[in-house]
Design an enzyme around this catalytic site. Structure first.
Site, PDB file in Angstrom:
ATOM      1  N   ASP A  61       0.844  -1.191   0.000  1.00 50.50           N
ATOM      2  CA  ASP A  61       0.000   0.000   0.000  1.00 50.50           C
ATOM      3  C   ASP A  61       0.881   1.244   0.000  1.00 50.50           C
ATOM      4  OD1 ASP A  61      -2.958   0.919   0.453  1.00 50.50           O
ATOM      5  OD2 ASP A  61      -1.758   2.152   1.808  1.00 50.50           O
ATOM      6  N   GLU A  68      -4.711   2.399  -4.368  1.00 46.08           N
ATOM      7  CA  GLU A  68      -3.253   2.462  -4.313  1.00 46.08           C
ATOM      8  C   GLU A  68      -2.674   1.188  -3.694  1.00 46.08           C
ATOM      9  OE1 GLU A  68      -4.710   4.627  -0.540  1.00 46.08           O
ATOM     10  OE2 GLU A  68      -5.349   4.341  -2.607  1.00 46.08           O
TER      11      GLU A  68
END
Length: 330
Positions: free
Chosen positions: A211, A253
């Protein structure tokens, strides 16, 4: 485990098989009864036709209930081949039974595929050439030449059609599995890859959940165009280390990497390489140089685990990495 079915070829061939069984069961029954009760009857041929009609019903029933197996499909096809060969063999050249031979290649290619269909198609061609040659008094008669040319045309057209269909399906499958922005595989691709790898015997596999840190601030400060550039370049850098088929974008993301490794140390080393690579990479946006880091959580796949289980454990480790200050592997 529920398997995702992306391959439409299986469904297409099943439908063709069911339709063929339905039609041939009716035709076999009609021809069998006709050959059994007409004056110049052939009880052997009639028996074979009635038996094939019954076989068609059995295979159709199994296919409708998703119970048919590959060997049963081959048995059905080669039984049809044997029936046609016998029917043509006992008939005269003017009986028009050769019409069946010309129809069969396309059917075989639709049911079996271009590679497997070549065998029964070749068998029919060789037998037909032999049969015409034996029954004809003239060497290389016009019937033989016309038959071979017609048969080869049907064969070539069937082969070209099946090849193009398989290529088109493969391209569509690839598009369905790719994330349009980063060109990494998407969550559906992850599910497919996880299923294939988890079914390997004694597989040792690790799930890396990645992440990007403070990615929202990039979007807020520089806009979504900058965010898209970072996502694309991050995906590219991750693929360089983890390879294309093991890299997946599964969220805004958030990325995932599947690692087949015997020891945790191998997965940790790979994760650390990715972390360092991203942290050192300079992202160019307009006239600015941007930097970003990522946090990684690792979970080991255990027998019986679902993808959700593995991602959940990796997410727990990812949360630990975030809580400990980000830009680290947990």
């Amino acid at each position: 485990m529920h398997r995702i079915e992306l391959d439409k070829t299986y469904r297409l061939r099943k439908k063709v098989l069911i339709g063929t069984c339905c039609v041939l069961s009716i035709i076999g029954l009609f021809l069998g009864l006709f050959n059994l009760f007409r004056e110049t009857s052939n009880p052997v041929l009639a028996t074979f036709q009635l038996m094939y009609s019954l076989l068609s019903l059995i295979v159709m029933h199994r296919a409708l209930n998703e119970l048919h197996q590959l060997w049963q499909v081959h048995l059905y096809v080669y039984s049809l081949t044997a029936l046609i060969i016998f029917a043509v063999y006992i008939a005269d050249l003017n009986s028009f039974r050769f019409c069946w031979v010309l129809v069969i290649p396309l059917l075989y290619f639709l049911i079996l595929g271009k590679k497997t269909a070549a065998i029964p198609t070749s068998i029919l061609l060789v037998f037909s050439v032999f049969d015409i040659s034996v029954k004809s008094e003239v060497m290389f008669p016009s019937m033989l030449i016309n038959f071979v040319c017609s048969y080869l045309i049907v064969w070539i057209v069937s082969y070209v059609y099946e090849t193009n269909r398989e290529n088109s399906e493969r391209e569509l499958q690839e598009l369905a599995l790719l994330d349009p922005l980063t060109q990494s595989y998407n969550r559906l691709g992850l599910t497919k890859q996880f299923q294939e790898m988890s079914e390997k015997p004694n597989v040792s596999m690790y799930i890396l959940l990645l992440d990007l840190d403070y990615f929202k601030e990039i979007n807020d400060n520089y806009g979504h165009e900058a965010g898209d550039i970072i996502l694309k370049e991050c995906a590219s850098q991750i693929r360089l280390i983890a390879n294309h088929h093991s890299t997946f974008r599964i969220g805004g993301e958030e990325f995932c990497v599947i690692v087949e490794a015997k020891e945790l140390a191998e997965a940790l080393a790979l994760a650390e390489s990715i972390r360092v690579k991203i942290s050192q990479h300079k992202f160019k946006f307009e006239d600015q140089i941007l930097s970003i880091t990522l946090s990684i959580g690792i979970a080991k796949f255990e027998a019986g685990m679902t993808l959700s289980d593995a991602l959940s454990q990796a997410d727990t480790k990812l949360y630990q990495a975030k809580h400990l200050g980000r830009n680290r592997v947990a």
